[in-house]
Write an enzyme that holds these catalytic residues in place. Structure first.
Site, PDB file in Angstrom:
ATOM      1  N   GLY A  36     -66.379  -9.188  48.692  1.00 38.60           N
ATOM      2  CA  GLY A  36     -66.159  -9.875  47.340  1.00 38.60           C
ATOM      3  C   GLY A  36     -65.308 -11.116  47.460  1.00 38.60           C
ATOM      4  O   GLY A  36     -64.707 -11.441  48.541  1.00 38.60           O
ATOM      5  N   ILE A  92     -62.306 -12.259  46.077  1.00 42.59           N
ATOM      6  CA  ILE A  92     -60.815 -11.912  46.131  1.00 42.59           C
ATOM      7  C   ILE A  92     -60.551 -11.144  47.628  1.00 42.59           C
ATOM      8  O   ILE A  92     -59.884 -11.359  47.958  1.00 42.59           O
ATOM      9  CB  ILE A  92     -60.176 -11.442  44.752  1.00 42.59           C
ATOM     10  CG1 ILE A  92     -60.241 -12.269  43.680  1.00 42.59           C
ATOM     11  CG2 ILE A  92     -58.671 -11.141  45.489  1.00 42.59           C
ATOM     12  CD1 ILE A  92     -59.887 -11.584  42.438  1.00 42.59           C
ATOM     13  N   TYR A 128     -65.047  -2.958  30.045  1.00 41.50           N
ATOM     14  CA  TYR A 128     -64.271  -3.663  31.300  1.00 41.50           C
ATOM     15  C   TYR A 128     -62.756  -3.441  31.247  1.00 41.50           C
ATOM     16  O   TYR A 128     -62.142  -2.940  32.171  1.00 41.50           O
ATOM     17  CB  TYR A 128     -64.875  -5.033  31.681  1.00 41.50           C
ATOM     18  CG  TYR A 128     -63.954  -5.892  32.862  1.00 41.50           C
ATOM     19  CD1 TYR A 128     -64.071  -5.420  33.885  1.00 41.50           C
ATOM     20  CD2 TYR A 128     -63.187  -6.819  32.379  1.00 41.50           C
ATOM     21  CE1 TYR A 128     -63.293  -5.858  35.025  1.00 41.50           C
ATOM     22  CE2 TYR A 128     -62.441  -7.277  33.392  1.00 41.50           C
ATOM     23  CZ  TYR A 128     -62.502  -6.798  34.703  1.00 41.50           C
ATOM     24  OH  TYR A 128     -61.806  -7.644  35.885  1.00 41.50           O
TER      25      TYR A 128
END
Length: 339
Positions: free
Chosen positions: A13, A15, A155
């Site tokens: 991903g 980060i 989320y």
């Protein structure tokens, strides 16, 4: 000195890739775990991993966090000193379409990571949260010690659940745990669903860009290199359970009941969305076709971090100007896409 072993979830991903690259550059042994889901272009994730795999101190396993048996076997084999849990189903807007994916990955998956950390008695568990947990709070800049009980999307709710779960495990098992709240991270190798990537891509292809709330929005844009530098420093900042609640200063989010702390990682600079768009136009040398829209469901008009706690703990503050960060992204984007 023994090489420190760090398990990082989500290394393919955005980060996780940048953090793993920084840790490898500093001599850590890093083992990555990533589900390689198709939420966005898997080729971009594979490209990130291929760069990391050039370093002999990195290896990776593909698997879903919800697969507890697979993750346990992976963690048990590596025996990490530290776990940095970044993998998650990301995206505020996608959570309106597929909320179950957030429960599976962010709640069940995070529970599995916490269980592994407890069983292996790691020295420090660090987990990603988000500025979205501040929800409907409107006192800014956001401070870690203020209540955050009114999340506006599933989320954000799953991330707040992670913070609560993390605190309970820190208390029950004396597991040193740091949660960091990210604020609108951007930079090279960014996700295609993030605003900067979408805006640059659309402008270069003469497509209009969607600007919500008619541009009257503000974000605390945090450059990815600054973010992972902060995480690197927080790895060494291990929270300790206080002897009594009076030992915790007012400015610290350290729990009175557990070795647990929440830390904002942001630039402490509230940037107007239209100024961000104008900086992209300057960098590209091209004007955007702007499609002004109403506020999207679940979105908030502004985010802004108070990063004083990060500075007090580590002596560090993110400070990359958004115009410089955009320039670096555009340079990377043109090279990566050949546009």
């Amino acid at each position: 000195m023994t090489q420190q072993k760090v398990l990082v979830t989500g290394t393919a991903g955005f980060i996780g890739f940048h953090l793993a690259r920084l840790l490898l550059a500093e001599g850590f042994q890093v083992r990555g775990y990533d589900g390689m889901t198709d939420y966005y272009d898997v080729a971009l994730k594979q490209h990130r991993h291929s760069i990391l795999l050039e370093n002999p101190n990195f290896s990776a396993t593909e698997g879903m966090l919800e697969d507890q048996a697979k993750f346990d076997a992976f963690a048990d084999e590596f025996q990490p000193d530290v776990i940095v849990h970044l993998a998650a189903q990301a995206g505020v807007r996608y959570s309106l379409e597929n909320p179950r994916a957030y429960l599976d990955s962010n709640v069940i998956g995070t529970f599995n990571v916490m269980e592994a950390a407890r069983r292996l008695k790691v020295k420090h568990l660090l987990m990603a949260s988000t500025s979205s947990v501040y929800g409907s709070n409107d006192e800014m800049p956001f401070v870690e010690t203020e209540k955050a009980d009114a999340q506006l999307t599933i989320y954000a709710a799953t991330k707040k659940a992670n913070e609560s779960m993390g605190h309970s495990y820190a208390h029950l098992w004396n597991l040193p745990t740091t949660m960091f709240r990210f604020f609108t991270v951007y930079g090279p190798w960014g996700r295609p669903d993030l605003a900067l990537y979408k805006f640059v891509d659309a402008i270069l292809e003469n497509r209009p860009i969607d600007i919500y709330n008619h541009g009257d929005m503000y974000r605390d844009f945090t450059y990815v290199d600054d973010l992972v530098r902060a995480i690197r420093l927080l790895i060494d900042t291990v929270p300790e359970r206080p002897a009594n609640r009076n030992d915790v200063p007012e400015w610290d989010s350290l729990s009175a009941a557990a070795p647990f702390r929440i830390v904002n990682i942001g630039n402490s600079d509230k940037v107007r969305l239209l100024d961000f768009v104008e900086a992209i136009e300057v960098s590209l040398g091209k004007k955007a076709k702007r499609n002004y829209m109403e506020m999207q469901k679940g979105d908030v008009p502004a985010t802004w971090a108070n990063a004083d706690l990060l500075h007090k703990l580590t002596g560090y503050r993110p400070q990359t100007d958004f115009r410089d960060g955009i320039e670096r992204f555009v340079t990377w984007y043109r090279d990566y896409t050949k546009k």
